[in-house]
Design an enzyme around this catalytic site. Sequence first.
Site: not given
Length: 294
Positions: A53, A97, A120
Amino acid sequence: MYKLLDGKSLANKLKEELKEEISHYLKKGLRKPSLAVILVGENPASKIYVRKKEESCEYVGINSISYHLPEDTTEKQLLKLINELNNRDDVDGILVQLPLPEHINTKKIINSINPQKDVDGFHPLNVGKLATGIDEGVIPCTPLGIWIMLKHYDIEIFKKNVVIVGTSNIVGKPMGLIFLKNEEATITYCHKNTKNLKEHTKSADILIVAVGKPKLITEDMVKEGVVVVDVGINRLQNGKIVGDVDFDNVKNKAYAITPVPGGVGPLTVVSLLINTVSVYREKNGLGRHPLTII
Ligand code: NAD
């Protein structure tokens, strides 16, 4: 002959477009979009995902601000960091994460992220916006990537039967909500307690599988002409990465199918970039990114 839904090359193309778009903003005098990426602990898979990412961010011109915190970071410390990032004007997106270490309450952490920075799309406000269709929130990356891919490859959606196997909050559930947004397709959700899975998968015009079990979907479980999207990522004992679908046999019946690796995975990463650029655009009065409009 089946059509290969090549997520990798589509992701590369989208990255080039994003790079171009961002350089245009910089020429206009705007600052770079920025994404704060928080990793807690040493989970090897998470470390790989975070690295991918961060590298992708840098490639397209998104400033990625990394926080790699030790395993024993407390919930309070993490909440404090998120609060700081929520209040920083130079931070457009925040990504934590998952999975987090067990001593940290994941729900509490997700709820603490400013929904406008929640790239997200996991915050309940963004989930609620997608579920009601009333307002446009941030759409979770994996289902957004799949949607972009289906559109790119001109997969017919109108009046089709879409069967989704696996109903996680990050993939299966929001995927169905995207299809429902404009009442285009008919959705069937299947999960671990679904009786006679094959009966459902055989009815699919579009089959989306996000479970985490190699060869869960075999040739006899699909009909001719099906479009198959395999979200699963499974590492076999020999180190090979495979999906949830028996690709070698199912492909012969499919109209189109994603490979693993090189299918959904790269699009998940690129959707994170798109979501970050989208929240940045909104902040700068430029409106949502067109690829996030479903
Ligand atoms: P999860 O692990 O949270 O949940 C699994 C789902 O599968 C549940 O809904 C469960 O009921 C269902 N299930 C389990 N056994 C089943 C069975 N025998 N028949 C039917 N359904 C069954 O799901 P997740 O986090 O969405 O992950 C699923 C898979 O997708 C994993 O392999 C994960 O690594 C992968 N994944 C890939 C990407 C990507 O970008 N490619 C993104 C997210 C997840």
